[in-house]
Motif scaffolding. Structure first.
Motif, mmCIF file in Angstrom:
data_model
loop_
_atom_site.group_PDB
_atom_site.id
_atom_site.type_symbol
_atom_site.label_atom_id
_atom_site.label_comp_id
_atom_site.label_asym_id
_atom_site.label_seq_id
_atom_site.Cartn_x
_atom_site.Cartn_y
_atom_site.Cartn_z
ATOM 1 N N SER A 1 0.904 -1.078 -0.373
ATOM 2 C CA SER A 1 -0.052 -0.093 -0.040
ATOM 3 C C SER A 1 1.046 1.643 -0.288
ATOM 4 C CB SER A 1 -0.999 -0.269 0.894
ATOM 5 O OG SER A 1 -1.871 -1.447 0.726
ATOM 6 N N SER A 2 0.535 2.300 -0.519
ATOM 7 C CA SER A 2 1.503 3.553 -0.131
ATOM 8 C C SER A 2 0.432 4.990 0.118
ATOM 9 C CB SER A 2 1.689 3.748 -1.893
ATOM 10 O OG SER A 2 2.445 5.106 -1.619
ATOM 11 N N PRO A 3 0.528 5.060 1.315
ATOM 12 C CA PRO A 3 0.919 4.607 2.395
ATOM 13 C C PRO A 3 0.662 3.616 2.625
ATOM 14 C CG PRO A 3 0.185 7.027 3.112
ATOM 15 C CD PRO A 3 -0.445 6.612 1.339
ATOM 16 N N PRO A 4 1.483 2.700 3.404
ATOM 17 C CA PRO A 4 0.946 1.409 4.405
ATOM 18 C C PRO A 4 -0.037 2.482 5.565
ATOM 19 C CG PRO A 4 3.260 1.240 4.284
ATOM 20 C CD PRO A 4 3.114 2.894 3.756
ATOM 21 N N PRO A 5 -0.733 1.470 5.630
ATOM 22 C CA PRO A 5 -1.717 1.978 7.475
ATOM 23 C C PRO A 5 -1.020 2.345 8.249
ATOM 24 C CG PRO A 5 -2.444 -0.432 6.411
ATOM 25 C CD PRO A 5 -1.149 0.262 5.078
ATOM 26 N N PRO A 6 -1.067 3.254 9.255
ATOM 27 C CA PRO A 6 -0.647 3.444 10.218
ATOM 28 C C PRO A 6 -0.775 2.703 11.336
ATOM 29 C CG PRO A 6 -2.769 4.131 9.955
ATOM 30 C CD PRO A 6 -2.409 3.243 9.864
ATOM 31 N N PRO A 7 0.931 1.923 12.206
ATOM 32 C CA PRO A 7 1.654 1.300 12.805
ATOM 33 C C PRO A 7 0.269 0.766 13.565
ATOM 34 C CG PRO A 7 3.043 2.314 12.868
ATOM 35 C CD PRO A 7 2.111 3.411 12.589
#
Length: 209
Positions: free
Chosen positions: A80-86
């Motif tokens: 994903s761009s950007p990835p989901p938050p941690p």
């Protein structure tokens, strides 16, 4: 003789793996015999040995399956761009893995967290299993490092911390959460997500006062 379908073979393999997981979670690896597994799954020795040569292969298959599910979940996020938050990412992957195992229980409680602790214990004396775990965790850590790199490139995470350090910390949080489940009982993965979100909200100034 009628040909056995792949669906039937897959279902039988699933039955054996789940039954073995219950036995291992209940009594540990060394106290569990193949006879215990046969009794749990209510199958003949021939039916079980068609799929697995013995207890060691069962353990390895369970570990590989779980690590594969975890790695796949994080790999999906890495694309994903950007990835989901941690906080959302860890909670989502853990929830998915726990959901696939929720039907496997010991004394009415999920067997999976107890099984994870049993696996960690067994790696202290089983070098082959330890090597399998190191390889699996290494793949997860590499994926997490790429996710952290994406956060840093997007400017959503500070860039003065090595990505691998963050990756190890997030893995430690997930592993610790599973250990708590084994010791203290079931808790939704969203609890971990909430805690991570709160920690992420702490300003740098708080730590420098």
């Amino acid at each position: 003789m009628a040909r056995v379908s792949q669906a039937h073979l897959d279902a039988r393999r699933r039955q054996i793996l789940d039954g073995a997981a219950v036995c291992f979670a209940r009594n540990g690896f060394h106290a569990t015999s193949m006879h215990d597994v046969l009794k749990e799954v209510d199958l003949s020795a021939g039916a079980v040995y068609r799929y697995f040569s013995g207890k060691e292969q069962l353990i390895a298959a369970i570990v590989e399956e779980v690590l594969g599910q975890v790695h796949e979940g994080f790999e999906e996020a890495a694309r994903s761009s950007p990835p989901p938050p941690p906080d959302l990412l860890v909670a989502s992957v853990l929830s998915r893995v726990l959901a696939t195992k929720e039907s496997v229980t010991v004394d009415g409680r999920p067997a999976f967290p107890r099984l994870v602790v049993q696996v960690w214990t067994e790696t202290l004396r089983n070098e082959e299993l330890a090597a399998l775990l190191r390889e699996g965790y290494g793949a997860v850590r590499e994926t997490w490092s790429r996710i952290v790199g994406a956060y840093q490139d997007a400017g959503t995470m500070r860039s003065d911390v090595p990505p691998e350090h963050v990756a190890r910390t997030m893995m430690a949080a997930a592993m610790g959460f599973l250990a708590q489940q084994a010791l203290l009982g079931p808790t939704p993965a969203e609890v971990l997500g909430d805690g991570l979100r709160a920690l992420m909200s702490v300003r740098d100034e708080v730590g420098t006062r």
